[in-house]
Design a protein around this motif. Structure first.
Motif, mmCIF file in Angstrom:
data_model
loop_
_atom_site.group_PDB
_atom_site.id
_atom_site.type_symbol
_atom_site.label_atom_id
_atom_site.label_comp_id
_atom_site.label_asym_id
_atom_site.label_seq_id
_atom_site.Cartn_x
_atom_site.Cartn_y
_atom_site.Cartn_z
ATOM 1 N N UNK A 1 0.793 -1.242 0.000
ATOM 2 C CA UNK A 1 0.000 0.000 0.000
ATOM 3 C C UNK A 1 0.824 1.290 0.000
ATOM 4 N N UNK A 2 2.100 1.192 0.321
ATOM 5 C CA UNK A 2 2.940 2.399 0.361
ATOM 6 C C UNK A 2 3.704 2.629 -0.940
ATOM 7 N N UNK A 3 3.513 1.783 -1.918
ATOM 8 C CA UNK A 3 4.200 1.930 -3.206
ATOM 9 C C UNK A 3 3.416 2.921 -4.064
ATOM 10 N N UNK A 4 3.824 4.172 -4.009
ATOM 11 C CA UNK A 4 3.103 5.241 -4.705
ATOM 12 C C UNK A 4 3.165 5.094 -6.221
ATOM 13 N N UNK A 5 4.278 4.568 -6.745
ATOM 14 C CA UNK A 5 4.357 4.342 -8.190
ATOM 15 C C UNK A 5 3.325 3.307 -8.633
ATOM 16 N N UNK A 6 3.180 2.254 -7.861
ATOM 17 C CA UNK A 6 2.199 1.220 -8.191
ATOM 18 C C UNK A 6 0.780 1.759 -8.082
ATOM 19 N N UNK A 7 0.529 2.589 -7.089
ATOM 20 C CA UNK A 7 -0.803 3.184 -6.949
ATOM 21 C C UNK A 7 -1.137 4.074 -8.141
#
Length: 88
Positions: A32-38
């Motif tokens: 959930x903390x992977x901003x690129x993936x989000x």
């Protein structure tokens, strides 16, 4: 390319885009903390919606959750009429 080839290719694009959304959803559930993936997930949802909209505008709704297209409303779309999208 025939009309049915075009329809089949567009349906494959819908399936591919949906696959990407599912995979990114699973990944972002565990990261959930992977901003690129989000951001990729958000973009994938937009892309999948655009391809689905293009398909449905030309060939009719894919699922019961889809608001019928103008074409489907004009011709009186029937779910029991063939061919269904997966029969093409």
């Amino acid at each position: 390319m025939t009309s049915s080839d075009h329809q089949w290719n567009l349906l494959k694009q819908v399936q591919q885009m949906d696959f990407v959304v599912v995979e990114l959803t699973l990944y972002t559930d565990t990261h959930p903390d992977d901003m690129d993936a989000l951001e990729q997930w958000r973009e994938a949802i937009k892309n999948a919606a655009a391809v689905r909209k293009k398909y449905e505008a030309q060939y009719g709704p894919i699922s019961l959750n889809t608001i019928p297209s103008k074409q489907a409303l004009e011709v009186g779309w029937r779910w029991n009429s063939t061919p269904w999208p997966w029969q093409i």
